[in-house]
Design an enzyme around this catalytic site. Structure first.
Site, mmCIF file in Angstrom:
data_model
loop_
_atom_site.group_PDB
_atom_site.id
_atom_site.type_symbol
_atom_site.label_atom_id
_atom_site.label_comp_id
_atom_site.label_asym_id
_atom_site.label_seq_id
_atom_site.Cartn_x
_atom_site.Cartn_y
_atom_site.Cartn_z
ATOM 1 N N LYS A 62 -23.425 -4.186 25.175
ATOM 2 C CA LYS A 62 -23.855 -4.004 23.995
ATOM 3 C C LYS A 62 -25.430 -3.051 23.985
ATOM 4 O O LYS A 62 -25.272 -2.445 23.004
ATOM 5 C CB LYS A 62 -24.200 -5.528 23.598
ATOM 6 C CG LYS A 62 -23.410 -6.727 23.968
ATOM 7 C CD LYS A 62 -23.717 -7.380 23.469
ATOM 8 C CE LYS A 62 -24.736 -8.556 23.744
ATOM 9 N NZ LYS A 62 -24.754 -9.203 25.243
ATOM 10 N N ARG A 108 -26.977 -3.705 38.648
ATOM 11 C CA ARG A 108 -28.061 -3.782 37.723
ATOM 12 C C ARG A 108 -29.058 -4.125 38.593
ATOM 13 O O ARG A 108 -29.763 -4.796 38.840
ATOM 14 C CB ARG A 108 -27.117 -4.206 36.818
ATOM 15 C CG ARG A 108 -28.828 -3.884 35.867
ATOM 16 C CD ARG A 108 -28.333 -4.765 34.298
ATOM 17 N NE ARG A 108 -28.470 -5.782 33.678
ATOM 18 C CZ ARG A 108 -27.989 -5.703 33.096
ATOM 19 N NH1 ARG A 108 -27.775 -5.148 31.735
ATOM 20 N NH2 ARG A 108 -27.968 -7.663 32.707
ATOM 21 N N ARG A 115 -32.701 -8.472 38.130
ATOM 22 C CA ARG A 115 -32.879 -9.460 37.388
ATOM 23 C C ARG A 115 -32.416 -10.841 37.718
ATOM 24 O O ARG A 115 -31.512 -10.869 38.517
ATOM 25 C CB ARG A 115 -32.525 -9.332 35.827
ATOM 26 C CG ARG A 115 -32.868 -8.858 35.192
ATOM 27 C CD ARG A 115 -32.554 -7.957 34.060
ATOM 28 N NE ARG A 115 -32.082 -8.694 33.433
ATOM 29 C CZ ARG A 115 -31.382 -8.641 32.168
ATOM 30 N NH1 ARG A 115 -30.887 -7.147 31.484
ATOM 31 N NH2 ARG A 115 -30.311 -9.424 31.478
ATOM 32 N N ARG A 174 -23.811 -17.287 32.892
ATOM 33 C CA ARG A 174 -24.115 -16.958 31.261
ATOM 34 C C ARG A 174 -22.479 -16.972 30.526
ATOM 35 O O ARG A 174 -22.709 -16.887 29.472
ATOM 36 C CB ARG A 174 -25.151 -15.544 31.791
ATOM 37 C CG ARG A 174 -26.281 -15.813 32.003
ATOM 38 C CD ARG A 174 -26.895 -14.841 32.226
ATOM 39 N NE ARG A 174 -27.187 -13.855 31.180
ATOM 40 C CZ ARG A 174 -27.656 -12.800 31.123
ATOM 41 N NH1 ARG A 174 -27.304 -12.576 32.282
ATOM 42 N NH2 ARG A 174 -27.834 -11.887 30.351
HETATM 43 P P1 AMP Z 1 -29.717 -11.171 27.319
HETATM 44 O O1 AMP Z 1 -30.005 -9.200 27.478
HETATM 45 O O2 AMP Z 1 -29.122 -10.303 25.449
HETATM 46 O O3 AMP Z 1 -28.455 -11.213 28.062
HETATM 47 O O4 AMP Z 1 -30.293 -11.597 26.929
HETATM 48 C C1 AMP Z 1 -31.389 -12.672 28.486
HETATM 49 C C2 AMP Z 1 -31.648 -13.347 28.009
HETATM 50 O O5 AMP Z 1 -32.447 -14.314 27.088
HETATM 51 C C3 AMP Z 1 -30.046 -14.954 27.547
HETATM 52 O O6 AMP Z 1 -29.093 -15.472 29.048
HETATM 53 C C4 AMP Z 1 -30.746 -15.723 27.575
HETATM 54 O O7 AMP Z 1 -31.494 -17.152 27.978
HETATM 55 C C5 AMP Z 1 -32.065 -15.836 26.572
HETATM 56 N N1 AMP Z 1 -31.626 -14.155 24.809
HETATM 57 C C6 AMP Z 1 -31.523 -13.856 24.537
HETATM 58 N N2 AMP Z 1 -31.167 -13.803 22.778
HETATM 59 C C7 AMP Z 1 -30.771 -15.435 23.032
HETATM 60 C C8 AMP Z 1 -30.709 -15.510 21.978
HETATM 61 N N3 AMP Z 1 -30.008 -15.371 20.780
HETATM 62 N N4 AMP Z 1 -29.534 -17.270 22.214
HETATM 63 C C9 AMP Z 1 -30.690 -17.530 23.062
HETATM 64 N N5 AMP Z 1 -31.134 -16.845 24.379
HETATM 65 C C10 AMP Z 1 -31.453 -15.739 24.316
#
Ligand code: AMP
Length: 215
Positions: A13, A127, A160, A171
């Site tokens: 994304k 990554r 990470r 996740r």
């Molecule tokens: P991402 O980089 O979008 O995969 O986000 C990394 C982490 O941030 C996720 O695994 C969640 O712990 C937190 N996070 C990001 N966006 C959200 C969201 N919209 N709702 C809840 N947690 C979020």
């Protein structure tokens, strides 16, 4: 153009959002990036979000909703926005509808990037990112010039916490249970476009542009 990019962790994304930004100058709003920056800077938000993120859990809805609500009021989103990683739950999607209505904006499309789980695990585990500036690399697909070090600032790259295999699996389970149902939510509103998220980033981007009528 107001878009949501939907898809599991490591679906690409962020990569696609950056390409859209380069061509159309509409900002990417990544709640993950905003939260990671808060963790790096050690803010109150970062202290709360850090342990949840490291464990593969979601940050509470009201917190991410507040972040997005503030961000959508900024002037640079006037020509459009690309939401990346938000909404992730039905309450977030409902809150987004309310805030967009209040701001007089509406969604043009929700693009779902479809990638099988095995591929997502493979992508995530390779990554590496820079703890200083947040730049992201992949040991095979987009390695830094000098293995293990950031091209921009020379810092040692790290994996990470949430890219470790057991956290990725958690996740993905969370995505299937809480986020995948949003496809139905947006299909009912006539906004969902699903595209194949496996292949070269350039090829996927062409499909994405077709899906949003910008090819
Ligand atoms: P991402 O980089 O979008 O995969 O986000 C990394 C982490 O941030 C996720 O695994 C969640 O712990 C937190 N996070 C990001 N966006 C959200 C969201 N919209 N709702 C809840 N947690 C979020």
């Amino acid at each position: 153009m107001n878009l949501i990019l939907l898809g599991p962790p490591n679906a690409g994304k962020g990569t696609q959002a950056k390409k859209l930004y380069a061509d159309f100058k509409i900002p990417q709003i990544s709640t993950g990036d905003i939260l990671r920056k808060a963790v790096r800077e050690g803010t109150e938000l970062g202290k709360l979000a850090g342990p949840l993120m490291a464990a593969g859990a979601y940050v509470p809805d009201e917190i991410v909703i507040g972040i997005v609500e503030e961000r959508l009021k900024e002037p640079d989103v006037a020509p459009g926005f690309i939401l990346d990683g938000f909404p992730r739950t039905t309450p977030q999607a409902e809150a987004l509808e309310r805030m967009l209505a209040k701001l007089g904006k509406k969604l043009d499309a929700v693009v779902s990037l479809e990638v099988p789980h095995e591929k997502l695990i493979e992508r995530g585990s390779g990554r590496r990112s820079c703890p200083v500036c947040g730049s992201v690399y992949h040991v095979f697909q987009s390695p830094p010039k000098r293995a293990g070090f950031c091209d921009k600032d020379g810092a040692s790259l790290t994996q990470r916490e949430d890219d470790k295999a057991e956290v990725i699996e958690k996740r993905l389970k969370k995505y299937d249970a809480e986020t995948a149902p949003l496809k139905q939510f947006y299909a009912q509103r006539g906004l969902l476009k699903s595209i194949d998220g496996v292949g070269s980033p350039e090829g996927i981007y062409e499909e994405l542009k077709k899906a949003v009528g910008k090819a």
